[in-house]
Motif scaffolding. Structure first.
Motif, PDB file in Angstrom:
ATOM      1  N   ALA A  79      51.759  37.159  -8.479  1.00 37.39           N
ATOM      2  CA  ALA A  79      50.404  36.636  -9.165  1.00 37.39           C
ATOM      3  C   ALA A  79      50.340  36.889 -10.642  1.00 37.39           C
ATOM      4  CB  ALA A  79      49.255  37.359  -8.284  1.00 37.39           C
ATOM      5  N   ILE A  80      51.101  38.176 -10.968  1.00 38.17           N
ATOM      6  CA  ILE A  80      51.071  38.485 -12.289  1.00 38.17           C
ATOM      7  C   ILE A  80      51.961  37.674 -13.023  1.00 38.17           C
ATOM      8  CG2 ILE A  80      51.689  40.526 -13.808  1.00 38.17           C
ATOM      9  CD1 ILE A  80      51.027  42.412 -11.338  1.00 38.17           C
ATOM     10  N   ALA A  81      53.005  37.670 -12.588  1.00 49.27           N
ATOM     11  CA  ALA A  81      54.253  36.967 -13.321  1.00 49.27           C
ATOM     12  C   ALA A  81      53.979  35.522 -13.690  1.00 49.27           C
ATOM     13  CB  ALA A  81      55.604  36.969 -12.726  1.00 49.27           C
ATOM     14  N   ASN A  82      53.157  34.763 -12.886  1.00 50.80           N
ATOM     15  CA  ASN A  82      52.650  33.375 -13.253  1.00 50.80           C
ATOM     16  C   ASN A  82      51.554  33.526 -14.034  1.00 50.80           C
ATOM     17  OD1 ASN A  82      54.753  31.717 -11.784  1.00 50.80           O
ATOM     18  ND2 ASN A  82      54.272  33.142 -10.282  1.00 50.80           N
ATOM     19  N   THR A  83      50.701  34.486 -14.254  1.00 53.78           N
ATOM     20  CA  THR A  83      49.426  33.896 -14.936  1.00 53.78           C
ATOM     21  C   THR A  83      49.242  35.022 -15.847  1.00 53.78           C
ATOM     22  OG1 THR A  83      48.194  35.908 -13.386  1.00 53.78           O
ATOM     23  CG2 THR A  83      48.414  33.353 -12.821  1.00 53.78           C
ATOM     24  N   ILE A  84      49.820  36.026 -16.127  1.00 57.78           N
ATOM     25  CA  ILE A  84      49.593  36.995 -17.359  1.00 57.78           C
ATOM     26  C   ILE A  84      50.860  37.343 -18.045  1.00 57.78           C
ATOM     27  CG2 ILE A  84      48.726  39.672 -17.627  1.00 57.78           C
ATOM     28  CD1 ILE A  84      47.419  39.312 -14.971  1.00 57.78           C
ATOM     29  N   ALA A  85      50.822  37.156 -19.329  1.00 58.57           N
ATOM     30  CA  ALA A  85      51.861  37.570 -20.161  1.00 58.57           C
ATOM     31  C   ALA A  85      51.801  38.816 -20.914  1.00 58.57           C
ATOM     32  CB  ALA A  85      51.595  36.472 -21.567  1.00 58.57           C
ATOM     33  N   PRO A  86      52.820  39.520 -21.090  1.00 57.73           N
ATOM     34  CA  PRO A  86      52.726  40.714 -21.847  1.00 57.73           C
ATOM     35  C   PRO A  86      51.817  40.783 -23.004  1.00 57.73           C
ATOM     36  CG  PRO A  86      55.108  40.022 -21.488  1.00 57.73           C
ATOM     37  CD  PRO A  86      54.425  38.674 -21.008  1.00 57.73           C
ATOM     38  N   GLY A  87      51.166  41.888 -23.147  1.00 59.10           N
ATOM     39  CA  GLY A  87      50.269  41.967 -24.125  1.00 59.10           C
ATOM     40  C   GLY A  87      48.834  41.450 -23.905  1.00 59.10           C
ATOM     41  N   GLU A  88      48.839  40.786 -22.811  1.00 58.14           N
ATOM     42  CA  GLU A  88      47.347  40.310 -22.413  1.00 58.14           C
ATOM     43  C   GLU A  88      46.663  41.423 -21.630  1.00 58.14           C
ATOM     44  OE1 GLU A  88      48.098  35.268 -22.341  1.00 58.14           O
ATOM     45  OE2 GLU A  88      48.307  36.541 -20.454  1.00 58.14           O
ATOM     46  N   SER A  89      45.187  41.280 -21.451  1.00 58.57           N
ATOM     47  CA  SER A  89      44.533  42.241 -21.084  1.00 58.57           C
ATOM     48  C   SER A  89      44.040  41.999 -19.717  1.00 58.57           C
ATOM     49  CB  SER A  89      43.147  42.566 -21.962  1.00 58.57           C
ATOM     50  OG  SER A  89      43.627  42.886 -23.101  1.00 58.57           O
ATOM     51  N   VAL A  90      43.950  43.023 -18.848  1.00 58.18           N
ATOM     52  CA  VAL A  90      43.504  42.982 -17.370  1.00 58.18           C
ATOM     53  C   VAL A  90      42.575  43.822 -17.073  1.00 58.18           C
ATOM     54  CG1 VAL A  90      44.489  43.154 -15.137  1.00 58.18           C
ATOM     55  CG2 VAL A  90      45.668  41.769 -16.484  1.00 58.18           C
ATOM     56  N   LEU A  91      41.465  43.599 -16.314  1.00 51.43           N
ATOM     57  CA  LEU A  91      40.604  44.717 -15.800  1.00 51.43           C
ATOM     58  C   LEU A  91      40.639  44.715 -14.364  1.00 51.43           C
ATOM     59  CD1 LEU A  91      38.073  46.259 -16.779  1.00 51.43           C
ATOM     60  CD2 LEU A  91      36.481  44.321 -16.027  1.00 51.43           C
ATOM     61  N   ALA A  92      40.892  45.936 -13.899  1.00 47.92           N
ATOM     62  CA  ALA A  92      41.220  46.319 -12.362  1.00 47.92           C
ATOM     63  C   ALA A  92      39.901  46.686 -12.140  1.00 47.92           C
ATOM     64  CB  ALA A  92      42.627  47.183 -12.039  1.00 47.92           C
ATOM     65  N   LEU A  93      39.251  46.523 -10.926  1.00 46.57           N
ATOM     66  CA  LEU A  93      38.053  47.013 -10.476  1.00 46.57           C
ATOM     67  C   LEU A  93      38.547  47.974  -9.077  1.00 46.57           C
ATOM     68  CD1 LEU A  93      36.131  43.517 -10.301  1.00 46.57           C
ATOM     69  CD2 LEU A  93      36.629  44.976 -12.337  1.00 46.57           C
ATOM     70  N   GLU A  94      37.899  49.415  -9.579  1.00 48.18           N
ATOM     71  CA  GLU A  94      38.306  50.442  -8.631  1.00 48.18           C
ATOM     72  C   GLU A  94      37.136  50.346  -7.528  1.00 48.18           C
ATOM     73  OE1 GLU A  94      39.417  54.710  -9.355  1.00 48.18           O
ATOM     74  OE2 GLU A  94      37.557  54.271  -9.750  1.00 48.18           O
ATOM     75  N   SER A  95      37.426  50.492  -6.183  1.00 45.87           N
ATOM     76  CA  SER A  95      36.726  50.638  -5.144  1.00 45.87           C
ATOM     77  C   SER A  95      37.705  51.364  -3.893  1.00 45.87           C
ATOM     78  CB  SER A  95      35.866  49.343  -4.605  1.00 45.87           C
ATOM     79  OG  SER A  95      37.174  48.550  -4.229  1.00 45.87           O
ATOM     80  N   GLY A  96      38.522  51.857  -4.389  1.00 43.37           N
ATOM     81  CA  GLY A  96      39.624  52.482  -3.563  1.00 43.37           C
ATOM     82  C   GLY A  96      40.973  52.542  -4.304  1.00 43.37           C
ATOM     83  N   ARG A  97      41.915  52.497  -3.771  1.00 45.90           N
ATOM     84  CA  ARG A  97      43.175  52.686  -4.231  1.00 45.90           C
ATOM     85  C   ARG A  97      43.861  51.230  -4.546  1.00 45.90           C
ATOM     86  NH1 ARG A  97      43.004  57.903  -5.572  1.00 45.90           N
ATOM     87  NH2 ARG A  97      42.985  59.228  -3.800  1.00 45.90           N
ATOM     88  N   PHE A  98      43.772  50.358  -4.127  1.00 44.95           N
ATOM     89  CA  PHE A  98      44.615  49.256  -4.203  1.00 44.95           C
ATOM     90  C   PHE A  98      44.403  48.363  -5.346  1.00 44.95           C
ATOM     91  CE2 PHE A  98      45.438  50.511   0.336  1.00 44.95           C
ATOM     92  CZ  PHE A  98      46.787  50.431   0.137  1.00 44.95           C
ATOM     93  N   VAL A 113      46.187  47.332 -19.191  1.00 42.63           N
ATOM     94  CA  VAL A 113      45.236  47.255 -18.144  1.00 42.63           C
ATOM     95  C   VAL A 113      44.228  48.408 -18.383  1.00 42.63           C
ATOM     96  CG1 VAL A 113      45.163  47.711 -15.658  1.00 42.63           C
ATOM     97  CG2 VAL A 113      47.098  46.481 -16.629  1.00 42.63           C
ATOM     98  N   GLU A 114      42.921  47.979 -18.062  1.00 42.82           N
ATOM     99  CA  GLU A 114      41.803  48.853 -17.959  1.00 42.82           C
ATOM    100  C   GLU A 114      41.157  48.905 -16.562  1.00 42.82           C
ATOM    101  OE1 GLU A 114      38.767  47.547 -20.758  1.00 42.82           O
ATOM    102  OE2 GLU A 114      37.125  48.576 -19.472  1.00 42.82           O
ATOM    103  N   ILE A 115      40.856  50.111 -16.300  1.00 44.62           N
ATOM    104  CA  ILE A 115      40.353  50.198 -14.822  1.00 44.62           C
ATOM    105  C   ILE A 115      38.957  50.542 -15.013  1.00 44.62           C
ATOM    106  CG2 ILE A 115      40.401  51.673 -12.832  1.00 44.62           C
ATOM    107  CD1 ILE A 115      43.061  50.791 -13.431  1.00 44.62           C
ATOM    108  N   LEU A 116      38.086  49.438 -14.411  1.00 45.21           N
ATOM    109  CA  LEU A 116      36.536  49.837 -14.317  1.00 45.21           C
ATOM    110  C   LEU A 116      36.305  50.844 -13.241  1.00 45.21           C
ATOM    111  CD1 LEU A 116      34.158  48.247 -15.583  1.00 45.21           C
ATOM    112  CD2 LEU A 116      33.881  47.468 -13.377  1.00 45.21           C
ATOM    113  N   PRO A 117      35.957  51.993 -13.574  1.00 48.36           N
ATOM    114  CA  PRO A 117      35.772  52.830 -12.468  1.00 48.36           C
ATOM    115  C   PRO A 117      34.820  52.667 -11.301  1.00 48.36           C
ATOM    116  CG  PRO A 117      35.622  53.970 -14.837  1.00 48.36           C
ATOM    117  CD  PRO A 117      35.471  52.479 -14.781  1.00 48.36           C
TER     118      PRO A 117
END
Ligand SMILES: *Cc1c(COP(=O)(O)O)cnc(C)c1O
Length: 397
Positions: free
Chosen positions: A73-92, A107-111
């Motif tokens: 998923a990452i390799a085909n959609t996100i280039a190095p240097g682009e920003s990603v927001l990961a939403l925390e609700s557990g570990r995964f 990568v920024e985590i939304l706590p």
């Protein structure tokens, strides 16, 4: 004493128990990998898989575990240097974000916390603050297997729309597919990740990615790509061999065909989801009956956000490792380890895939027996509550 002689029960949240039809399919002889029936099988599966995620988008099968599907998923959609927001609700989702970071994304985590779903208002506020719309993708787990939360994806989609933000919504459904209702297109999801070994009743070893139009459009031929994971050849193969970037995972494809056949036989996904709901309700009824001060409780606060695939149980003052040890070593029941809050006082029950009342009620009765052997506090019998819950389900249409 040791009572464990007999068919063991593994109730961890994946790998789940293999149906006999799937085990038989795994033993089939290897076919020609350049033509013949395997070609029809592979194209047939790729045509059928979009139904499993409820999308008209494209499905990709990668010979890997879920981590490999994350990577595709990452390799085909996100280039190095682009920003990603990961939403925390557990570990995964956070682990998925770490994989994106290693691939060069910012990568920024939304706590969040480990007892509640991702808060849509918090997401909306964060996206509104991203005035130059630099966040390329949002990563979230539908069901986070560590906390057993089920996130409200339509609410998260609404939050993204309210902020008028163009980020791709990328969802990890590894735990939820085939267990909890999931509607990729209706819910406005751009990309879905899955794996074979949970609700889909196969051994670990197949990853799935479903890509909608916006995710496919994020492919960029000018950026460095990962040959094995790259979508372009898989979308436009010169020869069959390229669909899997090499030899197809033949035995796993046979297993998947058998597993999808079982879903059809049961009456399709709606019936499969209803069965999961009935079993998850029984597990929750048992824990609620046991619940007492210093004893057990359900990890997820709000009933609407409890997954039908897995239940995370907090054990209060009770030593969860000792409980799991008694179940496994003396009674033949393997429970999932704790991964959130206080892991030594948390365990998980997997109820994904191939499950019926004898398996679920047997699991719960064994837990009650082990609790009883430890002198653990229990307000009332979880077995009685679970049996009543299953009894109600038996009366449903
Ligand atoms: C199991 C699981 C994973 C990891 O899958 P692997 O096959 O172990 O790589 C990721 N996300 C979720 C939500 C899971 O349940």
């Amino acid at each position: 004493m040791d009572l464990s002689q007999g068919t063991p029960m593994v109730a961890i949240p994946g790998p789940s128990i293999l149906p006999d039809a799937v085990r038989a399919a795994l033993g089939r002889a290897m076919p020609d990998i350049y033509g013949g029936g395997l070609v029809d099988l592979a194209f047939g599966l790729l045509d059928r898989l979009p139904d499993i995620a409820r999308t008209s988008g494209r499905a990709f099968i990668v010979a890997s575990n879920g981590h490999g599907a994350w990577q595709m998923a990452i390799a085909n959609t996100i280039a190095p240097g682009e920003s990603v927001l990961a939403l925390e609700s557990g570990r995964f989702a956070v682990f998925w974000g770490a994989a994106a970071e290693l691939a060069g994304a910012n990568v920024e985590i939304l706590p969040g916390d480990f007892q509640n779903p991702v808060d849509p208002a918090t997401l909306e506020a964060r996206l509104r603050a991203d005035t130059d719309k630099s966040i390329k993708a949002i990563l979230v787990s539908h069901v986070d297997t560590s906390s057993s939360v089920r996130n409200d994806l339509p609410a998260l989609r609404s939050a993204i729309d309210a902020a008028r933000h163009p980020a791709l919504l990328m969802v990890d459904c590894i735990a939820s597919l085939g267990c909890d209702r999931y509607e990729m297109d209706e819910w406005g999801v751009d990309l879905t990740v899955g794996a074979s070994q949970k609700g889909l009743m196969c051994p670990p070893g197949l990853g799935f990615v479903w890509a909608g139009e916006r995710a496919l459009a994020a492919m960029d031929p000018d950026r460095p790509r990962v040959s094995y994971l790259d979508w372009s050849k898989r979308l436009d193969p010169q020869m069959f061999y390229e669909i899997f970037a090499g030899t197809p995972p033949v035995a796993h494809l046979h297993a998947l065909e058998a597993a999808l056949g079982l879903i059809d036989e049961e009456g399709g996904l709606e019936a499969v989801w209803a069965r999961h709901q009935a079993h998850a309700d029984a597990v929750r009824a048992a824990v609620a009956a046991w619940a007492s001060p210093g004893g057990l409780s359900l990890n997820i606060t709000s009933p609407a956000h409890r997954s039908n695939a897995v239940t995370t149980v907090q054990t209060g003052d009770i030593d969860a490792n000792e409980l799991r040890r008694r179940c496994a070593e003396q009674a033949g029941l393997t429970l999932g380890i704790g991964m959130v809050i206080n892991p030594n006082h948390t365990f998980r029950v997997g109820h994904m895939g191939w499950h019926n009342p004898p398996m679920v009620l047997g699991t719960l009765a064994t837990i009650e027996a082990a609790l009883s052997s430890m002198g653990a506090p229990m307000a009332s019998s979880g077995i009685a509550a679970a049996a009543a819950s299953i009894g109600e389900a038996l009366n449903r249409e």
